[in-house]
Structures are given as C-alpha cells and as structure tokens.
Design a protein around this motif. Sequence first.
Motif, PDB file in Angstrom:
ATOM      1  N   ILE A   1      -6.526  -3.601  21.018  1.00  0.00           N
ATOM      2  CA  ILE A   1      -5.785  -4.833  20.766  1.00  0.00           C
ATOM      3  C   ILE A   1      -4.669  -4.500  19.791  1.00  0.00           C
ATOM      4  O   ILE A   1      -4.924  -4.189  18.625  1.00  0.00           O
ATOM      5  CB  ILE A   1      -6.708  -5.921  20.177  1.00  0.00           C
ATOM      6  N   GLU A   2      -3.435  -4.512  20.283  1.00  0.00           N
ATOM      7  CA  GLU A   2      -2.287  -4.258  19.417  1.00  0.00           C
ATOM      8  C   GLU A   2      -1.042  -4.853  20.043  1.00  0.00           C
ATOM      9  O   GLU A   2      -0.928  -4.932  21.268  1.00  0.00           O
ATOM     10  CB  GLU A   2      -2.106  -2.761  19.159  1.00  0.00           C
ATOM     11  N   ALA A   3      -0.124  -5.272  19.201  1.00  0.00           N
ATOM     12  CA  ALA A   3       1.145  -5.807  19.670  1.00  0.00           C
ATOM     13  C   ALA A   3       1.956  -4.678  20.301  1.00  0.00           C
ATOM     14  O   ALA A   3       2.055  -3.594  19.746  1.00  0.00           O
ATOM     15  CB  ALA A   3       1.916  -6.423  18.508  1.00  0.00           C
ATOM     16  N   ASP A   4       2.483  -4.954  21.477  1.00  0.00           N
ATOM     17  CA  ASP A   4       3.298  -3.978  22.202  1.00  0.00           C
ATOM     18  C   ASP A   4       4.592  -4.670  22.589  1.00  0.00           C
ATOM     19  O   ASP A   4       4.579  -5.635  23.359  1.00  0.00           O
ATOM     20  CB  ASP A   4       2.546  -3.486  23.445  1.00  0.00           C
ATOM     21  N   ALA A   5       5.705  -4.197  22.070  1.00  0.00           N
ATOM     22  CA  ALA A   5       6.996  -4.840  22.310  1.00  0.00           C
ATOM     23  C   ALA A   5       7.301  -4.989  23.794  1.00  0.00           C
ATOM     24  O   ALA A   5       7.971  -5.932  24.207  1.00  0.00           O
ATOM     25  CB  ALA A   5       8.106  -4.066  21.611  1.00  0.00           C
ATOM     26  N   ALA A   6       6.790  -4.081  24.620  1.00  0.00           N
ATOM     27  CA  ALA A   6       7.051  -4.156  26.061  1.00  0.00           C
ATOM     28  C   ALA A   6       6.422  -5.396  26.674  1.00  0.00           C
ATOM     29  O   ALA A   6       6.902  -5.904  27.690  1.00  0.00           O
ATOM     30  CB  ALA A   6       6.532  -2.905  26.758  1.00  0.00           C
ATOM     31  N   GLY A   7       5.359  -5.924  26.072  1.00  0.00           N
ATOM     32  CA  GLY A   7       4.676  -7.079  26.619  1.00  0.00           C
ATOM     33  C   GLY A   7       4.961  -8.374  25.875  1.00  0.00           C
ATOM     34  O   GLY A   7       4.285  -9.370  26.085  1.00  0.00           O
ATOM     35  N   ALA A   8       5.969  -8.391  25.012  1.00  0.00           N
ATOM     36  CA  ALA A   8       6.261  -9.572  24.209  1.00  0.00           C
ATOM     37  C   ALA A   8       6.905 -10.668  25.050  1.00  0.00           C
ATOM     38  O   ALA A   8       7.730 -10.406  25.915  1.00  0.00           O
ATOM     39  CB  ALA A   8       7.179  -9.197  23.048  1.00  0.00           C
ATOM     40  N   ILE A   9       6.490 -11.895  24.764  1.00  0.00           N
ATOM     41  CA  ILE A   9       7.056 -13.078  25.410  1.00  0.00           C
ATOM     42  C   ILE A   9       7.622 -13.965  24.302  1.00  0.00           C
ATOM     43  O   ILE A   9       6.917 -14.289  23.337  1.00  0.00           O
ATOM     44  CB  ILE A   9       5.962 -13.860  26.174  1.00  0.00           C
ATOM     45  N   ALA A  10       8.888 -14.351  24.430  1.00  0.00           N
ATOM     46  CA  ALA A  10       9.481 -15.257  23.446  1.00  0.00           C
ATOM     47  C   ALA A  10       8.888 -16.651  23.634  1.00  0.00           C
ATOM     48  O   ALA A  10       8.791 -17.149  24.760  1.00  0.00           O
ATOM     49  CB  ALA A  10      10.992 -15.296  23.600  1.00  0.00           C
ATOM     50  N   ILE A  11       8.468 -17.275  22.516  1.00  0.00           N
ATOM     51  CA  ILE A  11       7.915 -18.635  22.557  1.00  0.00           C
ATOM     52  C   ILE A  11       8.507 -19.441  21.409  1.00  0.00           C
ATOM     53  O   ILE A  11       9.209 -18.886  20.543  1.00  0.00           O
ATOM     54  CB  ILE A  11       6.371 -18.630  22.485  1.00  0.00           C
ATOM     55  N   ASN A  12       8.185 -20.727  21.383  1.00  0.00           N
ATOM     56  CA  ASN A  12       8.610 -21.628  20.297  1.00  0.00           C
ATOM     57  C   ASN A  12      10.118 -21.571  20.074  1.00  0.00           C
ATOM     58  O   ASN A  12      10.596 -21.352  18.968  1.00  0.00           O
ATOM     59  CB  ASN A  12       7.864 -21.327  18.999  1.00  0.00           C
ATOM     60  N   ALA A  13      10.856 -21.752  21.175  1.00  0.00           N
ATOM     61  CA  ALA A  13      12.325 -21.760  21.143  1.00  0.00           C
ATOM     62  C   ALA A  13      12.877 -20.466  20.557  1.00  0.00           C
ATOM     63  O   ALA A  13      13.898 -20.460  19.869  1.00  0.00           O
ATOM     64  CB  ALA A  13      12.842 -22.981  20.393  1.00  0.00           C
TER      65      ALA A  13
END
Length: 161
Positions: free
Chosen positions: A20-32
């Motif tokens: 479990i780790e943040a991966d920039a390739a899988g990032a989704i922009a949320i909250n405007a």
Amino acid sequence: MRLPVEALTRAAFAPYGEVIEADAAGAIAINAGSAQRFHALAAVDTAHAGGHAVISVVRAQPRTLPFTVQMLERHPLGTQAFVPLDPALRYLVVVASAIDAAPRAFLATHGQGVNYSRGTWHHPLLALDRVSDFLVVDRAGPGANCEEVQLSQAWVLDFKG
C-alpha cells in the motif's frame, strides 16, 4: 539461519499480498483539483464466515536488532492491512508461503503499508527506531481468525539498520 532483508516492492511482495503506497501513476485528481486520490491500493477481504471490516490503531514497540524470528501467525478468515501513521517510519515485514518454507523479510519505508492476503503466514509487527502507530484494517466477527505457530528453524534477520 540468516534471513536477508529485501526492499519492499509490489512485485516481490505479490505472493503474500499487496503493498500500500501512493503511486503518482495511479493518482486521480479530486475535490476540484485540490487533492489526489490513490484509489483501490488493496482489497479488503473480511466477509468470509460472517465477518466485517474494522479499523484499529496498533502501537508497536521498537524491536532490538539482531532479531530472531521464531514464530509466525496467519489470519485464515480475512486480510490484514498495516499502514504506518508516520510516513518516515521504517519497519520490517516477514512472510512465508508455508510454515515449513524459508521466510522472506522486507524493509518498509516512505509510508509503505502492507495488506496480507487471507491465510498468509507473517510475523507480528517489527517496528524499528521508535514506538510506532499503525492504522490496521482487518476482520472482526465469528470464528477463529488468528493461528500462531512456533517455527522448527529460527531465522535471524540479517539487517544492520
């Protein structure tokens, strides 16, 4: 027997669960656009035998090195995830494909968490450096969901810190 410590990577850990780790390739922009969501990093499997997911915090005492691995545990009715609440935290992860198989050890760093697959043999938390808090997502409900075994062969973690 000496047990070398490897870097924790998704590929190396895949037979035992998920990293479990943040991966920039899988990032989704949320909250405007004011936040990023790293979605579906691990699957929570807790419904077996009438269970349900719970979220807890576990405070682990640091272990002294060298450390000898003499036991393993597993949770046959659900997954178990550990995510450090301090992203600078380092800890060791020890897993095995079977109780008579040679275990593998991984060094988790930079906010990495792990999600053990249902039934995966693993050692309880091995915090390093200081008292450490972990967010834990696992199963509650009926049935015996923790099995512990003493290993016939002890393994000394080959890690200098």
